[in-house]
Design an enzyme around this catalytic site. Structure first.
Site, PDB file in Angstrom:
ATOM      1  N   GLU A 383       3.505  -9.109  -3.984  1.00 17.93           N
ATOM      2  CA  GLU A 383       3.887  -7.974  -3.124  1.00 17.93           C
ATOM      3  C   GLU A 383       4.746  -6.952  -3.884  1.00 17.93           C
ATOM      4  O   GLU A 383       5.675  -6.360  -3.349  1.00 17.93           O
ATOM      5  CB  GLU A 383       4.534  -8.464  -1.833  1.00 17.93           C
ATOM      6  CG  GLU A 383       3.539  -9.333  -1.067  1.00 17.93           C
ATOM      7  CD  GLU A 383       3.800  -9.518   0.403  1.00 17.93           C
ATOM      8  OE1 GLU A 383       4.484  -8.677   0.990  1.00 17.93           O
ATOM      9  OE2 GLU A 383       3.270 -10.499   0.951  1.00 17.93           O
TER      10      GLU A 383
HETATM   11  N1  CAA Z   1       4.963   4.806   2.433  1.00 22.45           N
HETATM   12  C1  CAA Z   1       4.148   5.869   2.624  1.00 22.45           C
HETATM   13  N2  CAA Z   1       3.526   6.535   1.636  1.00 22.45           N
HETATM   14  C2  CAA Z   1       3.758   6.120   0.369  1.00 22.45           C
HETATM   15  C3  CAA Z   1       4.602   5.028   0.081  1.00 22.45           C
HETATM   16  C4  CAA Z   1       5.215   4.360   1.174  1.00 22.45           C
HETATM   17  N3  CAA Z   1       6.025   3.316   1.009  1.00 22.45           N
HETATM   18  N4  CAA Z   1       4.632   4.846  -1.252  1.00 22.45           N
HETATM   19  C5  CAA Z   1       3.830   5.792  -1.802  1.00 22.45           C
HETATM   20  N5  CAA Z   1       3.316   6.560  -0.791  1.00 22.45           N
HETATM   21  C6  CAA Z   1       2.419   7.698  -0.914  1.00 22.45           C
HETATM   22  C7  CAA Z   1       3.049   8.827  -1.730  1.00 22.45           C
HETATM   23  O1  CAA Z   1       3.849   9.660  -0.931  1.00 22.45           O
HETATM   24  C8  CAA Z   1       1.823   9.550  -2.256  1.00 22.45           C
HETATM   25  O2  CAA Z   1       1.267  10.365  -1.247  1.00 22.45           O
HETATM   26  P1  CAA Z   1       1.265  12.015  -1.380  1.00 22.45           P
HETATM   27  O3  CAA Z   1       0.510  12.298  -2.642  1.00 22.45           O
HETATM   28  O4  CAA Z   1       0.575  12.450  -0.134  1.00 22.45           O
HETATM   29  O5  CAA Z   1       2.695  12.378  -1.453  1.00 22.45           O
HETATM   30  C9  CAA Z   1       0.824   8.414  -2.457  1.00 22.45           C
HETATM   31  O6  CAA Z   1       1.251   7.338  -1.626  1.00 22.45           O
HETATM   32  C10 CAA Z   1       0.737   7.951  -3.879  1.00 22.45           C
HETATM   33  O7  CAA Z   1       2.035   7.556  -4.252  1.00 22.45           O
HETATM   34  P2  CAA Z   1       2.501   7.475  -5.778  1.00 22.45           P
HETATM   35  O8  CAA Z   1       2.138   8.753  -6.479  1.00 22.45           O
HETATM   36  O9  CAA Z   1       3.936   7.073  -5.780  1.00 22.45           O
HETATM   37  O10 CAA Z   1       1.552   6.323  -6.326  1.00 22.45           O
HETATM   38  P3  CAA Z   1       1.584   5.556  -7.696  1.00 22.45           P
HETATM   39  O11 CAA Z   1       0.198   5.427  -8.172  1.00 22.45           O
HETATM   40  O12 CAA Z   1       2.607   6.166  -8.607  1.00 22.45           O
HETATM   41  O13 CAA Z   1       2.039   4.082  -7.257  1.00 22.45           O
HETATM   42  C11 CAA Z   1       3.521   2.305  -6.705  1.00 22.45           C
HETATM   43  C12 CAA Z   1       3.206   3.807  -6.599  1.00 22.45           C
HETATM   44  C13 CAA Z   1       4.839   2.157  -5.941  1.00 22.45           C
HETATM   45  C14 CAA Z   1       3.733   1.865  -8.127  1.00 22.45           C
HETATM   46  C15 CAA Z   1       2.388   1.513  -6.027  1.00 22.45           C
HETATM   47  O14 CAA Z   1       1.196   1.571  -6.756  1.00 22.45           O
HETATM   48  C16 CAA Z   1       2.739   0.043  -5.798  1.00 22.45           C
HETATM   49  O15 CAA Z   1       3.493  -0.284  -4.866  1.00 22.45           O
HETATM   50  N6  CAA Z   1       2.157  -0.848  -6.621  1.00 22.45           N
HETATM   51  C17 CAA Z   1       2.324  -2.308  -6.405  1.00 22.45           C
HETATM   52  C18 CAA Z   1       1.246  -2.848  -5.524  1.00 22.45           C
HETATM   53  C19 CAA Z   1       1.604  -4.178  -4.975  1.00 22.45           C
HETATM   54  O16 CAA Z   1       2.676  -4.373  -4.389  1.00 22.45           O
HETATM   55  N7  CAA Z   1       0.687  -5.125  -5.079  1.00 22.45           N
HETATM   56  C20 CAA Z   1       0.884  -6.416  -4.491  1.00 22.45           C
HETATM   57  C21 CAA Z   1      -0.419  -6.962  -4.047  1.00 22.45           C
HETATM   58  S1  CAA Z   1      -0.496  -7.547  -2.424  1.00 22.45           S
HETATM   59  C22 CAA Z   1       0.050  -9.153  -2.446  1.00 22.45           C
HETATM   60  O17 CAA Z   1       0.682  -9.609  -3.349  1.00 22.45           O
HETATM   61  C23 CAA Z   1      -0.278  -9.849  -1.195  1.00 22.45           C
HETATM   62  C24 CAA Z   1      -0.321 -11.322  -1.187  1.00 22.45           C
HETATM   63  O18 CAA Z   1      -1.386 -11.933  -1.039  1.00 22.45           O
HETATM   64  C25 CAA Z   1       0.935 -12.088  -1.166  1.00 22.45           C
END
Ligand code: CAA
Length: 400
Positions: A383
């Protein structure tokens, strides 16, 4: 401008209602905590070592957790949920995780990623059809974002959901999916229009048994070995349009918003693992003797316990604060990320020290701490890794 007494009183009331966090648990929260603690001792502890060894999913335990209402804790009772707050959920996650993180991850994924995702963003039909069963534990769900080549970098996923009018055609592979073979409902994040980047991604509800949907091999893991982690393969799977969550292109934001809540669940899990290891180490150090006295009388051990206790208390404050933010309707992206980052580090550090305090016995399965140490590691990875939490936190603080 002069502030009248009336305005000042209003400001104080507002501050106390909306900004003051009271760490005292309510009577209801204490009862829920006790119920979870009893359940963990009576139902999760027996056989926990054997299930870990055999990589056996806790089927019976999950069924009972459903009956107790732990699988849809924050879901509105009209959809079969328990209608509780996020703080209660964090407390339950902590209690279950003290004993068995393989079982608690089922609770976390089902509550925060699947139930929350559908309740917050799904249609009424989706809620009636899926949420009512997910919230009661009649079925469990999975959340499918990660791929062989896209874990942290979630927008560069390769799974496609091509729009065919009334339905999407899904193709691709998802990796490391919790509840991979035991779930009945899967929320799959897939790319519909690559040109649009993150705005071309959709979240689709896929049912087990859909033609072309295959469950891949089970992962043989370091920790949470009772949890059922698989890859999933989608080969021309037809998904009806009515199974899309939210508007076209909402899938990435859906994943981000849902994961923000998921991180509170994993932070609570980490807190529970740390607390479980600390309690075992404290008990052991009051019994085990060396150099003619209980080892807790040696400062080398007492200081380790002091550090562990302090770090756990700090982690608990961050976890409850994030849960409280969510309950109050505040933004919880930042507080959830901070809670997960810190609590998962505390889980790792604390479990390593618990093994050390146990000495040779710590390296042996029957003392539980080696399993807690192995289980702790995943809280720094799933996550969103610790490095991803630092991205979320640094972006959050720098934009203000
Ligand atoms: N809420 C709402 N919108 C959001 C947001 C949030 N928390 N975070 C980002 N956004 C939006 C941004 O505002 C942006 O939208 P706009 O262009 O309209 O402004 C869009 O999303 C893209 O955001 P970023 O440019 O920040 O995206 P990024 O490519 O730089 O990535 C990141 C951001 C935080 C690194 C994201 O990719 C991330 O969280 N990566 C990790 C993924 C993850 O947690 N994976 C876990 C897998 S699931 C799992 O483990 C489940 C299980 O089985 C246990």
């Amino acid at each position: 401008m002069r502030i009248s007494h009336y305005n000042l009183i209003l400001a104080i009331i507002f501050y106390h209602n909306f900004n003051y966090m009271d760490y005292t648990l309510t009577e209801e929260q204490k009862m829920i905590q006790q119920a979870a603690r009893d359940f963990a001792q009576n139902e999760l502890l027996p056989g926990v070592i054997e299930r870990d060894d055999a990589q056996q999913f806790p089927t019976e335990q999950v069924k009972k957790m459903g009956e107790l209402g732990f699988l849809g804790m924050m879901v509105n009772p009209k959809y079969g949920g328990s209608g509780l707050d996020t703080v209660s959920y964090a407390i339950v996650m902590e209690e279950l995780s003290k004993v068995d993180a393989s079982s608690s991850v089922v609770v976390s994924v089902n509550n925060s990623l699947v139930c929350y995702g559908i309740e917050a963003y799904g249609t009424e039909e989706q809620k009636e059809k899926y949420l009512t069963k997910l919230a009661t534990g009649e079925i469990i769900g999975a959340f499918c974002l990660s791929e062989p080549e896209a874990g942290s970098d979630a927008t560069s996923q390769k799974t496609t959901a091509i729009d065919k009018g009334d339905y999407y055609v899904l193709n691709g592979t998802k990796n490391w999916i919790t509840n991979g073979s035991t779930a009945s409902v899967y929320i799959v994040i897939a790319q519909t229009d690559k040109e649009k980047g993150h705005k071309g991604i959709n979240a689709l509800i896929v049912e087990k048994g859909a033609e072309g949907f295959e469950i891949g091999p089970k992962e043989n893991k370091l920790g949470i070995r009772g949890s059922d982690t698989h890859s999933l393969i989608f080969n021309d799977v037809k998904v009806p349009k009515e199974n899309r969550i939210g508007e076209d292109g909402f899938g990435f934001k859906f994943a981000m918003k849902t994961l923000s809540g998921g991180r509170i669940g994993i932070a609570s899990q980490a807190l529970g693992i740390a607390t479980g290891a600390y309690e075992l180490a404290k008990e052991y150090s009051n019994q085990r003797k060396s150099f003619g006295t209980e080892i807790s009388n040696h400062q080398a051990i007492a200081f380790k316990l002091a550090d562990m206790h302090t770090q756990i208390e700090a982690a608990r404050h961050l976890v409850y604060k994030a849960a409280w933010d969510k309950d109050k309707g505040h933004n919880f992206d930042l507080s959830g990320a901070m809670a997960k980052l810190y609590a998962s580090k505390v889980a790792m550090d604390t479990t390593i020290e618990a093994v050390q305090i146990h000495g040779g016995n710590g390296f042996v399965k029957e003392y539980h701490v080696e399993r807690l140490m192995r289980d702790a590691k995943i809280t720094q990875i799933y996550e969103g890794t610790s490095e991803i939490q630092k991205i979320v936190i640094s972006r959050g603080i720098l934009k203000n």
